[in-house]
Scaffold this active site. Sequence first.
Site, PDB file in Angstrom:
ATOM      1  N   HIS A 163       0.873  -1.201   0.000  1.00  0.00           N
ATOM      2  CA  HIS A 163       0.000   0.000   0.000  1.00  0.00           C
ATOM      3  C   HIS A 163       0.897   1.234   0.000  1.00  0.00           C
ATOM      4  CE1 HIS A 163      -3.763   2.248   1.488  1.00  0.00           C
ATOM      5  NE2 HIS A 163      -2.841   3.168   1.231  1.00  0.00           N
TER       6      HIS A 163
ATOM      7  N   ASN B 172      -5.010   7.259  -6.257  1.00  0.00           N
ATOM      8  CA  ASN B 172      -5.717   8.508  -5.929  1.00  0.00           C
ATOM      9  C   ASN B 172      -4.944   9.745  -6.384  1.00  0.00           C
ATOM     10  OD1 ASN B 172      -3.792   8.010  -3.877  1.00  0.00           O
ATOM     11  ND2 ASN B 172      -4.967   9.127  -2.343  1.00  0.00           N
TER      12      ASN B 172
ATOM     13  N   LYS C  19      -9.326  -0.190  -6.097  1.00  0.00           N
ATOM     14  CA  LYS C  19      -9.414   0.446  -4.772  1.00  0.00           C
ATOM     15  C   LYS C  19     -10.743   1.145  -4.582  1.00  0.00           C
ATOM     16  CE  LYS C  19      -7.870   2.028  -0.836  1.00  0.00           C
ATOM     17  NZ  LYS C  19      -6.628   2.696  -0.516  1.00  0.00           N
TER      18      LYS C  19
ATOM     19  N   HIS D 175     -10.417   1.406   1.572  1.00  0.00           N
ATOM     20  CA  HIS D 175     -10.256   2.384   2.655  1.00  0.00           C
ATOM     21  C   HIS D 175     -11.515   2.248   3.500  1.00  0.00           C
ATOM     22  CE1 HIS D 175      -8.855   6.196   4.569  1.00  0.00           C
ATOM     23  NE2 HIS D 175     -10.095   6.101   5.001  1.00  0.00           N
TER      24      HIS D 175
ATOM     25  N   HIS E 241      -4.682  -0.494   5.641  1.00  0.00           N
ATOM     26  CA  HIS E 241      -4.238   0.294   6.806  1.00  0.00           C
ATOM     27  C   HIS E 241      -5.190   0.186   7.992  1.00  0.00           C
ATOM     28  CE1 HIS E 241      -7.057   3.078   5.036  1.00  0.00           C
ATOM     29  NE2 HIS E 241      -6.212   3.727   4.275  1.00  0.00           N
TER      30      HIS E 241
ATOM     31  N   LEU F 110      -5.222   9.313   7.851  1.00  0.00           N
ATOM     32  CA  LEU F 110      -6.512   8.617   7.889  1.00  0.00           C
ATOM     33  C   LEU F 110      -6.304   7.154   7.514  1.00  0.00           C
ATOM     34  CD1 LEU F 110      -8.743  11.387   6.351  1.00  0.00           C
ATOM     35  CD2 LEU F 110      -8.872  10.484   8.680  1.00  0.00           C
TER      36      LEU F 110
ATOM     37  N   ASP G  94       1.403   2.661   3.517  1.00  0.00           N
ATOM     38  CA  ASP G  94       0.573   3.854   3.312  1.00  0.00           C
ATOM     39  C   ASP G  94       1.438   5.117   3.374  1.00  0.00           C
ATOM     40  OD1 ASP G  94      -1.690   5.349   2.767  1.00  0.00           O
ATOM     41  OD2 ASP G  94      -2.370   5.387   4.852  1.00  0.00           O
TER      42      ASP G  94
ATOM     43  N   ALA H 167      -4.193  14.878   5.281  1.00  0.00           N
ATOM     44  CA  ALA H 167      -3.989  13.596   5.966  1.00  0.00           C
ATOM     45  C   ALA H 167      -2.930  12.779   5.238  1.00  0.00           C
ATOM     46  CB  ALA H 167      -5.298  12.820   6.011  1.00  0.00           C
TER      47      ALA H 167
HETATM   48  N1  LIG Z   1      -3.609   7.789   4.589  1.00  0.00           N
HETATM   49  C1  LIG Z   1      -3.727   9.077   4.436  1.00  0.00           C
HETATM   50  O1  LIG Z   1      -3.900   9.779   5.436  1.00  0.00           O
HETATM   51  N2  LIG Z   1      -3.652   9.675   3.225  1.00  0.00           N
HETATM   52  C2  LIG Z   1      -3.559   9.034   1.946  1.00  0.00           C
HETATM   53  C3  LIG Z   1      -4.858   8.451   1.480  1.00  0.00           C
HETATM   54  C4  LIG Z   1      -5.247   7.190   2.186  1.00  0.00           C
HETATM   55  O2  LIG Z   1      -4.537   6.187   2.124  1.00  0.00           O
HETATM   56  O3  LIG Z   1      -6.325   7.156   2.831  1.00  0.00           O
HETATM   57  C5  LIG Z   1      -3.049  10.068   0.914  1.00  0.00           C
HETATM   58  O4  LIG Z   1      -3.201   9.828  -0.288  1.00  0.00           O
HETATM   59  O5  LIG Z   1      -2.504  11.094   1.322  1.00  0.00           O
HETATM   60 ZN   LIG Z   2      -3.138   5.157   1.470  1.00  0.00          ZN
HETATM   61 ZN   LIG Z   3      -6.815   5.143   2.831  1.00  0.00          ZN
END
Ligand SMILES: NC(=O)N[C@@H](CC(=O)O)C(=O)O
Ligand SMILES: [Zn+2]
Ligand SMILES: [Zn+2]
Length: 349
Positions: free
Chosen positions: A15, A43, A101, A138, A176, A221, A249, A265
């Site tokens: 991830h 994303n 995803k 997610h 995550h 997040l 992540d 985030a």
């Molecule tokens: N984890 C996060 O807080 N941010 C991730 C998106 C995600 O994995 O939810 C991002 O793309 O910045």
């Molecule tokens: Zn992520």
């Molecule tokens: Zn996520």
Amino acid sequence: MTATRLTLTRPDDWHLHLRDGDMLARVLPDTARRFGRAIVMPNLVPPVVNAALAGAYRERILKALPAGLDFEPLMTLYLTERTTPADIAEAKASGFVHAVKWYPAGATTNSDSGVQQISRCHETLAAMEQHDLPLLIHGEVTDAHVDVFDREAVFIDTLLRPLVQRYPKLRIVLEHITTRQAAEFVAAAPANVVATITPHHLLMNRNAIFTGGIRPHHYCLPVLKREEHRLALVAAATSGSPKFFLGTDSAPHTRGAKEAACGCAGMYSAHGAIELYAEVFEQENALDRLEGFASFHGPDFYRLPRNTGTITLVREPWVVPAELGEGATALVPLRAGTELAWRVEGLAG
Ligand SMILES: NC(=O)N[C@@H](CC(=O)O)C(=O)O
Ligand SMILES: [Zn+2]
Ligand SMILES: [Zn+2]
């Protein structure tokens, strides 16, 4: 006895956010020096919604890869309410798209094009089950009245349980995970339901967001949770169960985007990812289980061969720089300015 050297089959990151353009060029070497492959999140803005866009993104990643680094990006599609069964068939046939995803719309960074109502995706999910293309999730509800700290647990009860029942053969990765409820749900679920765990959710609880003041670099997040949840994640990761595996992540955002009145985030950990996991496993006296978590469980789930090379960790502390990159790509990495206990042999600490 304390281990001082640890050789593992080369790990993979299941991830990862690589972004695009200058940021991609900045962050990719950190991952490629440690991991053989990574599941690359879709994303971007605009999102990677079909095999053609995934193929073009894959080319940009390979072009940004410094010579001499052996790394394979494993691409994903971003599920929307307009994704069709034909998009799934095409993605599967591409050979380079390995998963799709699901971002609930509004749940996280760049999720605006995500799914408002999963019932609108039923045919597409059936096609994924049929083509055996895994669904990555997610797992947080977005209802404003649900407490931020409860969104994962509520997602599991209201959306994930029915999904697992409706598509019994669909391979699912709850990404995550951050709660005891998630760890317990995945452990009890059939073998086709697994989870990734980040280094930051293993190392920190929610106090880290507020230590001596507000800490925007510890905001991600799903948000960090209470200590009891962290302990459940550590137990799951170090249990040896093939249902849990490494997914950092690592999510780079510029310093300015994080240190803001409404900060983004995401935490950046690619600069020290396997080193951070080694800290967790060492604390649990479970270094002998790190290789399963980091190098075996992921490829086994994705039905890919395990890597053939190795990586060696040495117990030699080094200090993470206060900032990485410069100008538009300057970012503050996890543990900035503090020591990591482990170093990857051959990499300058
Ligand atoms: N984890 C996060 O807080 N941010 C991730 C998106 C995600 O994995 O939810 C991002 O793309 O910045
Ligand atoms: Zn992520
Ligand atoms: Zn996520």
